[in-house]
Scaffold this active site. Structure first.
Site, PDB file in Angstrom:
ATOM      1  N   SER A 100       0.835  -1.189   0.000  1.00 47.69           N
ATOM      2  CA  SER A 100       0.000   0.000   0.000  1.00 47.69           C
ATOM      3  C   SER A 100       0.878   1.249   0.000  1.00 47.69           C
ATOM      4  O   SER A 100       2.061   1.192  -0.352  1.00 47.69           O
ATOM      5  CB  SER A 100      -0.943  -0.026   1.211  1.00 47.69           C
TER       6      SER A 100
ATOM      7  N   TYR B 262      -3.567   7.155  -8.610  1.00 52.14           N
ATOM      8  CA  TYR B 262      -2.608   6.436  -7.773  1.00 52.14           C
ATOM      9  C   TYR B 262      -3.140   6.261  -6.356  1.00 52.14           C
ATOM     10  O   TYR B 262      -3.171   5.151  -5.822  1.00 52.14           O
ATOM     11  CB  TYR B 262      -1.266   7.175  -7.747  1.00 52.14           C
TER      12      TYR B 262
ATOM     13  N   LYS C 222      -4.383   2.581  -4.488  1.00 50.41           N
ATOM     14  CA  LYS C 222      -3.854   2.059  -3.234  1.00 50.41           C
ATOM     15  C   LYS C 222      -4.972   1.876  -2.207  1.00 50.41           C
ATOM     16  O   LYS C 222      -4.946   0.931  -1.398  1.00 50.41           O
ATOM     17  CB  LYS C 222      -2.763   2.987  -2.691  1.00 50.41           C
TER      18      LYS C 222
END
Length: 411
Positions: A223, A246, A250
């Site tokens: 992560s 992005y 995550k």
């Protein structure tokens, strides 16, 4: 004393550079030692404290899953040289017991190519692994991409002025390209960071289940401190329209990993494959380095040191130190990890967030001494519903790709 039938077979995606290479190096340092220090737990929460599991192994198969065979082979050569250096260092120490030489003799580092943005190559990679190795003990989902195209310097200065540490831990000033699509016609960032790894796990699921030792198979999801639900639009689950793909990818990984872990723990018919979430902290191999020149990169590293001096525990700076949490989760006995959610989600308020689990965090003190910490994983009923929908989308797409390839869809 481990035998060849229980030696780890560890797959690391994106293993040729950055934190991926740091993970490989740290694994070698730990396993070349008879008593791996990274296997020791240091948690505040209450878990079972007695175990007979032995974290040492006399051998290892390390699979470097890379897009470029050339870069993968260069990393493999570097890792073999690194291992030899570690052995030479240990064998001159007083009381040396020969473990390092035994481990080095049974160390195999291999390169297999895979491009997570092309599902066909994920299938081919998994087929090679299943055909070649008796099982997979660890799948480390480390590879990741970001569509950063520029830095909003006015916003960067503002965030730095308001909270320096936060600005260099979870920056909000990177401009990201919108609308990028993979060769498979899916959101590029989403496929590389989320779906490609999901497919890899699904195809290797039965091979992970074959590692029926007391240490258990594990999938480790990488992560980020930038993981955030703030920008996530569940109607754009492939993140094609997102200006923060992005961070959203995550966040999706956090959701999926926790859900898969809970599902695995509820399967009483076999030893569960654990799904564990890692935060590697901030390293100098940051994914945004492509935007920076030499001078800017030097300034970035200096800003990391300043953040650490100001009290940030997350600026480890080197990839080797940032790898501690991932390597710890490879080696720590499962008895020391929690197996249940801490609280129930509140149906009366679907937006209220509660603690449901943990992420394991690479941390350090002001002098850079690394350690493993934990960070609560917060989730709401709304997030749970989003995760259910996302997993349904992933499974449907996985089935579609399998059918297109004429492959069976295994449960």
């Amino acid at each position: 004393m481990s035998s060849s039938s229980s030696w780890p077979v560890i797959v690391v995606t994106g293993a040729n550079s950055g934190v991926g290479l740091g993970i490989c190096q740290r694994l070698l340092v730990q396993l070349i030692s008879k008593s791996p220090t990274d296997a020791q737990p240091h948690y505040d929460f209450h878990v079972q404290k007695t175990t007979t599991d032995d974290a040492s192994f006399n051998g290892l198969t390390l699979i470097l899953a890379c897009r470029s065979r050339q870069r993968g082979e260069a990393a493999r050569d570097k890792l073999y040289q690194f291992a030899d250096e570690q052995v030479r260092h240990l064998e001159i120490l007083p009381g040396y017991d020969g473990h390092a030489e035994t481990f080095r003799k049974h160390l195999t580092i291999v390169v297999h190519t895979v491009d997570l943005s092309r599902i066909q190559t994920v299938f081919r990679f998994a087929d090679e692994v299943i055909k070649t190795y008796p099982y997979v003990s660890h799948l480390i989902c480390n590879a990741g991409v970001a569509s950063f195209v520029s830095i909003n310097w006015l916003l960067a200065i503002k965030q730095l002025a308001m909270d320096w540490v936060e600005a260099v831990t979870a920056p909000i000033y990177y401009t990201q390209e919108v609308g990028q699509v993979s060769q498979d016609g899916l959101g590029w960032v989403w496929q590389c960071n989320v779906f490609g790894h999901y497919v890899l796990f699904r195809v290797l699921k039965s091979h992970l289940a074959k590692y029926q030792t007391s240490t258990g198979a594990r999938v480790i999801w990488m992560s980020s401190h930038e993981s955030s639900p703030i920008y996530y639009d569940p109607t754009d689950w492939q993140l094609i329209k997102s200006t923060h793909s992005y961070e959203s990818s995550k966040f999706q990984m956090d959701l999926i990993a926790h859900q898969l872990d809970q599902a695995s723990l509820q399967d009483s018919g076999r030893l569960p494959t654990r799904h564990l979430i890692v935060l590697p902290g901030v390293a100098g191999t940051n994914i945004a380095n492509a935007l920076l020149g030499t001078f800017s990169s030097m300034c970035m590293i200096l800003s990391f040191y300043l953040a650490r001096f100001l009290g940030s525990p997350y600026h480890l700076i080197t990839a080797f130190k940032a790898a501690i949490s991932a390597v710890h989760l490879c080696l720590v006995p499962l008895a020391f990890l929690p197996t249940v959610s801490s609280t129930e989600l509140d149906d009366s308020d679907p937006t209220a967030t509660v603690e449901v689990g943990f992420r394991y965090v690479s941390e350090c003190d002001r002098w850079g001494k690394e350690r493993v910490g934990t960070m609560k994983l917060m989730r709401s009923k709304e997030h749970k519903n989003q995760c259910d929908d996302l997993l349904d989308h992933c499974e449907r797409l996985f089935t579609t790709f399998c059918e297109a390839e004429g492959r069976p869809v295994h449960s």
